[in-house]
Design an enzyme around this catalytic site. Structure first.
Site, mmCIF file in Angstrom:
data_model
loop_
_atom_site.group_PDB
_atom_site.id
_atom_site.type_symbol
_atom_site.label_atom_id
_atom_site.label_comp_id
_atom_site.label_asym_id
_atom_site.label_seq_id
_atom_site.Cartn_x
_atom_site.Cartn_y
_atom_site.Cartn_z
ATOM 1 N N GLY A 73 0.843 -1.193 0.000
ATOM 2 C CA GLY A 73 0.000 0.000 0.000
ATOM 3 C C GLY A 73 0.875 1.238 0.000
ATOM 4 C CB SER A 74 2.402 3.218 2.768
ATOM 5 O OG SER A 74 1.202 3.402 3.474
ATOM 6 C CB ILE B 100 -8.678 -1.048 -7.667
ATOM 7 C CG1 ILE B 100 -7.399 -1.836 -7.345
ATOM 8 C CG2 ILE B 100 -8.534 -0.210 -8.930
ATOM 9 C CD1 ILE B 100 -6.214 -1.006 -6.873
ATOM 10 N NE ARG C 35 -31.516 21.951 19.093
ATOM 11 C CZ ARG C 35 -32.551 21.179 19.390
ATOM 12 N NH1 ARG C 35 -33.694 21.310 18.727
ATOM 13 N NH2 ARG C 35 -32.461 20.277 20.339
ATOM 14 N N GLY D 151 -25.542 17.732 17.024
ATOM 15 C CA GLY D 151 -26.193 16.764 17.907
ATOM 16 C C GLY D 151 -26.676 15.538 17.141
ATOM 17 C CD GLU E 258 -4.890 10.131 -4.930
ATOM 18 O OE1 GLU E 258 -4.254 11.148 -5.251
ATOM 19 O OE2 GLU E 258 -6.036 9.885 -5.345
ATOM 20 C CD GLU F 241 0.034 8.248 9.883
ATOM 21 O OE1 GLU F 241 -0.377 8.062 8.713
ATOM 22 O OE2 GLU F 241 -0.730 8.280 10.859
HETATM 23 C C1 LIG Z 1 -11.375 4.734 -0.210
HETATM 24 C C2 LIG Z 1 -10.100 4.218 -0.777
HETATM 25 C C3 LIG Z 1 -9.877 4.265 -2.146
HETATM 26 C C4 LIG Z 1 -8.697 3.769 -2.696
HETATM 27 N N1 LIG Z 1 -8.518 3.777 -4.068
HETATM 28 C C5 LIG Z 1 -7.373 3.274 -4.597
HETATM 29 C C6 LIG Z 1 -7.191 3.237 -6.028
HETATM 30 O O1 LIG Z 1 -8.053 3.683 -6.798
HETATM 31 N N2 LIG Z 1 -6.050 2.699 -6.523
HETATM 32 C C7 LIG Z 1 -5.075 2.198 -5.700
HETATM 33 O O2 LIG Z 1 -4.066 1.729 -6.236
HETATM 34 N N3 LIG Z 1 -5.213 2.216 -4.339
HETATM 35 C C8 LIG Z 1 -6.342 2.740 -3.779
HETATM 36 N N4 LIG Z 1 -6.509 2.741 -2.407
HETATM 37 C C9 LIG Z 1 -5.496 2.144 -1.551
HETATM 38 C C10 LIG Z 1 -4.616 3.192 -0.896
HETATM 39 O O3 LIG Z 1 -3.767 3.770 -1.827
HETATM 40 C C11 LIG Z 1 -3.852 2.510 0.260
HETATM 41 O O4 LIG Z 1 -4.814 2.201 1.247
HETATM 42 C C12 LIG Z 1 -2.776 3.412 0.827
HETATM 43 O O5 LIG Z 1 -1.700 3.520 -0.072
HETATM 44 C C13 LIG Z 1 -2.250 2.891 2.172
HETATM 45 O O6 LIG Z 1 -1.882 1.561 2.050
HETATM 46 P P1 LIG Z 1 -2.435 0.484 3.100
HETATM 47 O O7 LIG Z 1 -3.904 0.684 3.236
HETATM 48 O O8 LIG Z 1 -1.949 -0.850 2.666
HETATM 49 O O9 LIG Z 1 -1.787 0.861 4.473
HETATM 50 P P2 LIG Z 1 -0.304 0.518 4.955
HETATM 51 O O10 LIG Z 1 0.674 0.808 3.887
HETATM 52 O O11 LIG Z 1 -0.312 -0.846 5.533
HETATM 53 O O12 LIG Z 1 -0.125 1.584 6.093
HETATM 54 C C14 LIG Z 1 -0.946 1.529 7.278
HETATM 55 C C15 LIG Z 1 -0.589 2.705 8.131
HETATM 56 O O13 LIG Z 1 0.752 2.599 8.556
HETATM 57 C C16 LIG Z 1 1.321 3.885 8.697
HETATM 58 N N5 LIG Z 1 2.461 4.033 7.782
HETATM 59 C C17 LIG Z 1 2.654 3.442 6.583
HETATM 60 N N6 LIG Z 1 3.815 3.862 6.034
HETATM 61 C C18 LIG Z 1 4.352 4.735 6.883
HETATM 62 C C19 LIG Z 1 5.543 5.519 6.873
HETATM 63 N N7 LIG Z 1 6.416 5.487 5.848
HETATM 64 N N8 LIG Z 1 5.817 6.297 7.959
HETATM 65 C C20 LIG Z 1 4.948 6.342 8.997
HETATM 66 N N9 LIG Z 1 3.799 5.643 9.055
HETATM 67 C C21 LIG Z 1 3.500 4.841 8.008
HETATM 68 C C22 LIG Z 1 0.213 4.881 8.327
HETATM 69 O O14 LIG Z 1 -0.509 5.249 9.487
HETATM 70 C C23 LIG Z 1 -0.685 4.064 7.440
HETATM 71 O O15 LIG Z 1 -2.002 4.554 7.364
HETATM 72 C C24 LIG Z 1 -7.698 3.245 -1.846
HETATM 73 C C25 LIG Z 1 -7.908 3.222 -0.456
HETATM 74 C C26 LIG Z 1 -9.089 3.691 0.083
HETATM 75 C C27 LIG Z 1 -9.282 3.648 1.572
#
Ligand SMILES: Cc1cc2nc3c(=O)[nH]c(=O)nc-3n(C[C@H](O)[C@H](O)[C@H](O)COP(=O)(O)OP(=O)(O)OC[C@H]3O[C@@H](n4cnc5c(N)ncnc54)[C@H](O)[C@@H]3O)c2cc1C
Length: 393
Positions: A123-124, A172, A280, A352, A376, A380
């Site tokens: 993800g991140s 996605i 209100r 409320g 995106e 953090e």
């Molecule tokens: C509503 C929604 C729509 C989305 N749409 C898309 C899309 O269209 N296409 C797509 O490709 N993805 C999409 N995503 C996925 C999104 O890009 C990922 O959820 C995001 O990149 C975070 O990855 P993760 O959820 O795996 O969290 P993780 O990477 O597991 O991270 C979890 C948490 O760990 C902490 N963390 C992570 N890295 C760090 C760091 N370097 N330093 C400090 N703290 C950190 C943060 O608090 C983070 O929230 C979507 C997500 C949501 C919720």
């Protein structure tokens, strides 16, 4: 022009967009089903010329559209943004043939795009993605298929012949209903960000299946499964192994505009709160006569305005190609999404119980406002970018 001063015609345009969102798009959104793709809404964005504008103007216009639409109709805002996210890689790095085949439909709102980067294990840390692009033994390797990209097949490990995609994408937006996806896959194992290729994958490619995920956010989100999905060099967006740059170019453009979406929601929550607390009554007068209420509203307004200024400044800096775009975009996205969460939560408090009733504007915003702090680039991750930029000086 300073980045934070809008011209009178820009302000007028924002007013028009807010009215369109409330009067024309809101009714279409209400006819849709939460979590399902609302094609009439996407088509209306096309008819109004807003999707065209996504591809013909800069980051500031994108922000003004997202902020103004979000004020009256978050579903329309998100549908617009997702067309941009999914199709921008094609518009910015695709071949002429890809652009001619897909972009007219995207602009008209007939074809729906998705941006498929995230995976269950990445993800991140998107550069850790594992969707495999294996050389396709059934495609002719290195014979006249790589003209668009100018590779020498002998120097490309034979991969210019085509690939088979295997693996999963998760969370996605617009999946599994989109008509095509920009898919990021690993063409070179163990090469991190340098071994990723962007592919344009039509949704009807054999081997590609999807399922909807039931999320708190009201827009459609799904998972995609790739079972030896065949892609050719004609499907590559940009060049093999250069896909991470395609992803980052798109996200850099969109990052301040996520902040703009947040500002639109915060402003809607603030406007509702001003109206509510002025009418209100409790303890013998309107809520606004209680100083703690009035101060809370002042704080909400100040944070919303500060967020707006950061977003405009970041977008204007992007459009002027200034060097500190990574820092200003990260600050805008971070501050605006956190401010919007604060403002919407405070608005719920000041309304409320009624705010928590299903169908109330604030119940809707409370669900909408949470996800932008994660996607995106989570809050953090934005802090990490800002700190890195500060220490790099
Ligand atoms: C509503 C929604 C729509 C989305 N749409 C898309 C899309 O269209 N296409 C797509 O490709 N993805 C999409 N995503 C996925 C999104 O890009 C990922 O959820 C995001 O990149 C975070 O990855 P993760 O959820 O795996 O969290 P993780 O990477 O597991 O991270 C979890 C948490 O760990 C902490 N963390 C992570 N890295 C760090 C760091 N370097 N330093 C400090 N703290 C950190 C943060 O608090 C983070 O929230 C979507 C997500 C949501 C919720």
């Amino acid at each position: 022009m300073p980045g934070f001063a809008l011209e009178p015609q820009q302000r007028e345009w924002c007013e028009e967009l807010r009215a369109l969102a409330a009067e024309r798009l809101r009714p279409l959104a209400e006819k849709g089903e939460p979590g399902r793709l609302n094609r009439p809404l996407v088509a209306a964005l096309g008819e109004l010329g807003l999707l065209e504008r996504l591809f013909s103007s800069g980051a500031l216009d994108l922000c003004l559209m997202r902020e103004s639409l979000a004020h009256g109709c978050t579903e329309a805002e998100t549908a617009l943004a997702l067309q941009g996210l999914g199709a921008s890689p094609v518009a910015r790095a695709g071949t002429d043939a890809q652009r001619a085949r897909w972009l007219p439909g995207v602009r008209e709102g007939r074809l729906v795009a998705g941006f498929a980067l995230s995976e269950p294990g990445a993800g991140s840390d998107a550069a850790a993605l594992e969707l495999r692009a294996d050389p396709d033994p059934d495609q002719d390797h290195g014979q006249d298929q790589d003209h668009d990209h100018g590779q020498d097949p002998d120097q490309d490990g034979g991969r210019a012949g085509g690939w088979l995609l295997s693996g999963e994408k998760c969370w996605i937006s617009n999946a599994p209903y989109a008509d095509f996806y920009t898919v990021f896959a690993r063409t070179t194992p163990d090469a991190g960000a340098r071994g990723i290729t962007a592919f344009l994958v039509p949704a009807d490619r054999p081997g590609l299946t999807g399922s909807a995920l039931d999320m708190l956010s009201p827009h459609p989100i799904g998972a995609l499964a790739f079972d030896r999905v065949r892609v050719t060099p004609d499907d590559v967006i940009g060049a093999p192994d250069q896909g991470f740059r395609v992803a980052m170019d798109t996200l850099n453009l969109f990052r301040p505009s996520v902040g703009a979406f947040a500002v639109g929601m915060a402003q809607a929550a603030l406007d509702a709160t001003l109206a509510h607390t002025a009418t209100r009554t409790a303890f013998g007068g309107p809520l606004k006569n209680l100083q703690s209420v009035a101060h809370q509203v002042a704080e909400m307004a100040t944070r919303t305005e500060a967020a707006r200024l950061l977003v405009y400044a970041a977008a204007a800096a992007y459009d002027r190609n200034e060097p500190d775009v990574p820092r200003s975009s990260a600050m805008a996205k971070l501050f605006a999404t956190e401010a919007a969460q604060y403002v919407v939560d405070a608005a719920v408090q000041l309304h409320g119980a009624r705010a928590l009733q299903r169908g109330h504007l604030l119940e809707h915003l409370y669900r909408e406002v949470r996800a932008p702090r994660i996607y995106e680039g989570a809050t953090e991750v934005q802090r990490t970018i800002i700190a890195k930029e500060l220490y790099a000086r």
